[in-house]
Each structure stands twice: as structure tokens, then as C-alpha cells.
Design a protein around this motif. Sequence first.
Motif, PDB file in Angstrom:
ATOM      1  N   TRP A  97      48.325  31.681  39.823  1.00  0.00           N
ATOM      2  CA  TRP A  97      47.014  31.616  40.482  1.00  0.00           C
ATOM      3  C   TRP A  97      46.106  32.742  39.996  1.00  0.00           C
ATOM      4  N   CYS A  98      46.650  33.959  39.868  1.00  0.00           N
ATOM      5  CA  CYS A  98      45.857  35.083  39.366  1.00  0.00           C
ATOM      6  C   CYS A  98      45.345  34.806  37.958  1.00  0.00           C
ATOM      7  N   GLY A  99      46.209  34.229  37.113  1.00  0.00           N
ATOM      8  CA  GLY A  99      45.796  33.881  35.758  1.00  0.00           C
ATOM      9  C   GLY A  99      44.693  32.848  35.754  1.00  0.00           C
ATOM     10  N   LYS A 100      44.805  31.861  36.635  1.00  0.00           N
ATOM     11  CA  LYS A 100      43.768  30.825  36.727  1.00  0.00           C
ATOM     12  C   LYS A 100      42.433  31.415  37.144  1.00  0.00           C
ATOM     13  N   GLU A 101      42.466  32.307  38.119  1.00  0.00           N
ATOM     14  CA  GLU A 101      41.242  32.890  38.676  1.00  0.00           C
ATOM     15  C   GLU A 101      40.712  34.080  37.875  1.00  0.00           C
ATOM     16  N   GLY A 102      41.474  34.529  36.864  1.00  0.00           N
ATOM     17  CA  GLY A 102      41.052  35.682  36.062  1.00  0.00           C
ATOM     18  C   GLY A 102      41.080  36.995  36.845  1.00  0.00           C
ATOM     19  N   ARG A 111      45.116  46.028  38.073  1.00  0.00           N
ATOM     20  CA  ARG A 111      44.279  46.992  38.782  1.00  0.00           C
ATOM     21  C   ARG A 111      44.469  46.888  40.290  1.00  0.00           C
ATOM     22  N   ILE A 112      44.512  45.679  40.800  1.00  0.00           N
ATOM     23  CA  ILE A 112      44.618  45.494  42.254  1.00  0.00           C
ATOM     24  C   ILE A 112      45.951  46.031  42.773  1.00  0.00           C
ATOM     25  N   ILE A 113      47.046  45.765  42.064  1.00  0.00           N
ATOM     26  CA  ILE A 113      48.340  46.294  42.491  1.00  0.00           C
ATOM     27  C   ILE A 113      48.333  47.818  42.461  1.00  0.00           C
ATOM     28  N   SER A 114      47.815  48.392  41.390  1.00  0.00           N
ATOM     29  CA  SER A 114      47.756  49.857  41.290  1.00  0.00           C
ATOM     30  C   SER A 114      46.908  50.457  42.402  1.00  0.00           C
ATOM     31  N   THR A 115      45.747  49.859  42.662  1.00  0.00           N
ATOM     32  CA  THR A 115      44.852  50.350  43.714  1.00  0.00           C
ATOM     33  C   THR A 115      45.530  50.288  45.077  1.00  0.00           C
ATOM     34  N   LYS A 116      46.167  49.157  45.370  1.00  0.00           N
ATOM     35  CA  LYS A 116      46.826  48.986  46.667  1.00  0.00           C
ATOM     36  C   LYS A 116      48.033  49.918  46.799  1.00  0.00           C
ATOM     37  N   HIS A 117      48.784  50.091  45.720  1.00  0.00           N
ATOM     38  CA  HIS A 117      49.929  50.993  45.751  1.00  0.00           C
ATOM     39  C   HIS A 117      49.488  52.434  46.017  1.00  0.00           C
ATOM     40  N   GLU A 118      48.425  52.859  45.357  1.00  0.00           N
ATOM     41  CA  GLU A 118      47.909  54.220  45.584  1.00  0.00           C
ATOM     42  C   GLU A 118      47.482  54.394  47.036  1.00  0.00           C
TER      43      GLU A 118
END
Length: 137
Positions: free
Chosen positions: A106-111, A116-123
Motif C-alpha cells: 500500500w505504501c508503494g502504491k501511494e508513494g 522517513r515516517i518510521i524514523s520520525t515515529k521511532h524518534e
Amino acid sequence: MTGINEVARQIHENAVEHGWWDEERSFPEIIALCHSELSEALEEYRSGRPFEWYACEECDSGRLCDPEDQYDCANYSVKEKCEYRSKKPEGIAVEMADCIIRILDWCGKEGIDIDRIISTKHEYNKSRPYRHGGKKC
């Protein structure tokens, strides 16, 4: 090293090539498909199966082949490559991986820049207090 965005792109490309996007899927359908993979992981756990296993396609005994050793055969004690070992991986971790694959498709489909989102949320999560929210689960 391949980043998660590239993996998502490759997963989505494979899904398209195999016809899984011939018809548009709604977001609720994507969520339901993720739920189904998690339910399959739970059923593997409830059945007492390991994280990863391969079925023996010759026997009905439910015996499992060792995922680390393609020469291991559930039925035979010989050290020859087992011709009856299924090519399809099964198990708890495999079903969890299927859920991740659905999400990355789904992420690939939506671009989506999931790296970045995983890194941001993890931080952000690292800055949260111990057992924030005080909930049991």
C-alpha cells in the motif's frame, strides 16, 4: 543496503505484476487484508507451530521440515535434499511478514516515504515516558 522505500516499491511492483491491483482496492479492504494476516499469525501461534516452517508434501502427519536445513526431512533420516519439502514458508513470523508486505504494498502504491515516517515515529517514541498512558496493553 536497500531502504524500506525501495522494498515497498518492489513489493508493489510485484503485486501489480501478479494482478493484485487490477481492480482498485479501498483503504478499508487494505486494513482487512492486514487483519487477516495477523489472524493467521495468531492461528499459527494457537496451533503451537514455530516461527518458520515448511510442510512435508508427502506426509499427512503434520510433521514440519526445518527452515534452516533444506536437507532435513520430517519423514526420513537421510541427509539428502528433501524433494517433498514445500517451497512455501509457513509460521508465525511468516504471517507477520505477510502483514508487513501488505502494508508496504500500500505504501508503494501511494508513494509514501515510509522510511522517513518510521524514523520520525521511532524518534518520537524514544522521547515518551515509561509505559506512557498507564494502560495494561
